[in-house]
Enzyme design. Sequence first.
Site, short mmCIF file in Angstrom:
data_model
loop_
_atom_site.label_atom_id
_atom_site.label_comp_id
_atom_site.label_asym_id
_atom_site.label_seq_id
_atom_site.Cartn_x
_atom_site.Cartn_y
_atom_site.Cartn_z
N CYS A 107 1.02 -1.14 -0.23
CA CYS A 107 -0.25 0.06 -0.33
C CYS A 107 1.11 0.65 -0.26
O CYS A 107 0.77 2.23 -0.44
CB CYS A 107 -0.70 0.01 1.14
SG CYS A 107 -1.10 -0.74 3.02
N ASP A 309 -7.54 5.65 -1.63
CA ASP A 309 -7.55 4.72 -1.00
C ASP A 309 -6.53 3.72 -1.73
O ASP A 309 -7.08 3.00 -2.46
CB ASP A 309 -8.54 3.85 -0.41
CG ASP A 309 -8.20 3.36 0.74
OD1 ASP A 309 -7.50 2.36 1.04
OD2 ASP A 309 -8.59 3.10 1.79
N HIS A 311 -5.98 0.46 -1.15
CA HIS A 311 -6.40 -1.30 -0.40
C HIS A 311 -7.18 -1.41 -1.78
O HIS A 311 -8.68 -2.12 -0.77
CB HIS A 311 -6.90 -1.06 0.99
CG HIS A 311 -5.56 -0.82 1.53
ND1 HIS A 311 -5.66 0.16 2.49
CD2 HIS A 311 -5.15 -1.12 2.80
CE1 HIS A 311 -4.51 1.04 3.03
NE2 HIS A 311 -3.90 -0.25 2.99
#
Length: 424
Positions: A107, A309, A311
Amino acid sequence: MDTPFNFLPHIVQQPNAQHINSFIITIFFLFACLFVATLTYDTLRFGEFEDFPETSEPVWILGKEYNALTEKDEILSDVTSRLWFTYRKNFPPIGGTGPTSDTGWGCMLRCGQMILGEALMCRHLGRDWRWAREQKQREEYISILNAFIDKKDSYYSIHQIAQMGVGEGKPIGQWYGPNTVAQVLKKLAVFDTWSRLVVHVAMDNTVIIEEIKRLCMPWLDLTGEAAGEGEVNGCLEGACALAEEEMALWRPLVLLIPLRLGLSDINEAYIETLKQCFMLPQSLGVIGGKPNSAHYFIGYVGEELIYLDPHTTQPAVEPCEDGQVPDDTYHCQHPPCRMHICELDPSIAAGFFCKTEDDFDDWCMRIRRLSCKKGGLPMFELVDSQPVHMVSVDTLNLTPDFSDSDRLERFFDSEDEEFEILSL
């Protein structure tokens, strides 16, 4: 007392209806627990995106101010136009035999790609460029995207970042902190002769103007005289041979500043200053997030940070035969995520892009104005020349044990050590 497993032998001996029912219920319960325990971040986040808030407070996205009540479409268009790099799967093995997915560990590497991708977009397309679905894209855009495709020969691919990170003491598959990814991007940018960026990582909470101007104009010394042959100003960071007419140009600057804004939580004295960073026209945003869960922060509204994000695991993308890249999955087409600014982990790296020397001079002026404002604590110091007590990180001898890099990484990324926060 019987446990859920104590009755199993009895089922074999006396398979009555009660035991069979209990067995079925227990097995169902165990599978349910296993399913919950193995839910991925992707699964939990699916369908949970909130619409952008209806608020009269200004919305700031990478130096642009918006009105959420009247410019919601413009806000979403701006966010969608940023490059969104997420976990990928089924790409060629890293290093030939390594992982084929970065889910669970990549990430911060993806956030590093996003902040550098934003710099490349500003460099080649301009901050006001907007992406639109299913339209023919500019050649510069395709070249930028190809630099991040998940394969070993792309300048800024997950393969390059992960393997360069090994030199910074991070084995492939290990989570990075903001400082490590900044150092890796600095090294990779040297090979990108098309963009000719200077990626400078300012250490010790200090930005040194003289040092940056020397890096961005390495062919000139500080008195304006041409530098001699061989080593340029004693600095080889990204220096390259250029045509004679290019000698007076400023090499575009990507300035990354690793910071620690508190111990385990962000010090509230830094919050207003952090917000101000998103208002600067040179802003590239901030990489950080929560422990072991990185995000790319691109702005704020009220007391909430706006972020992309990484993820979400998506299949790796292969460029088409004509060189075009299927790019829908590289743009976030839902409202951006938000989190309260107090939830931010104190270990971050702020980024800024200065395409010209005038841009950098303007940034310096704005930073000095911010440092004079009341109500916030400066996050870093801006000085004209290197203080005598400091040793430039660029002159560190990064031998294979990388003790200096490890020391810096422990300072910026450790969750266990104690730190003293100094007021500037």
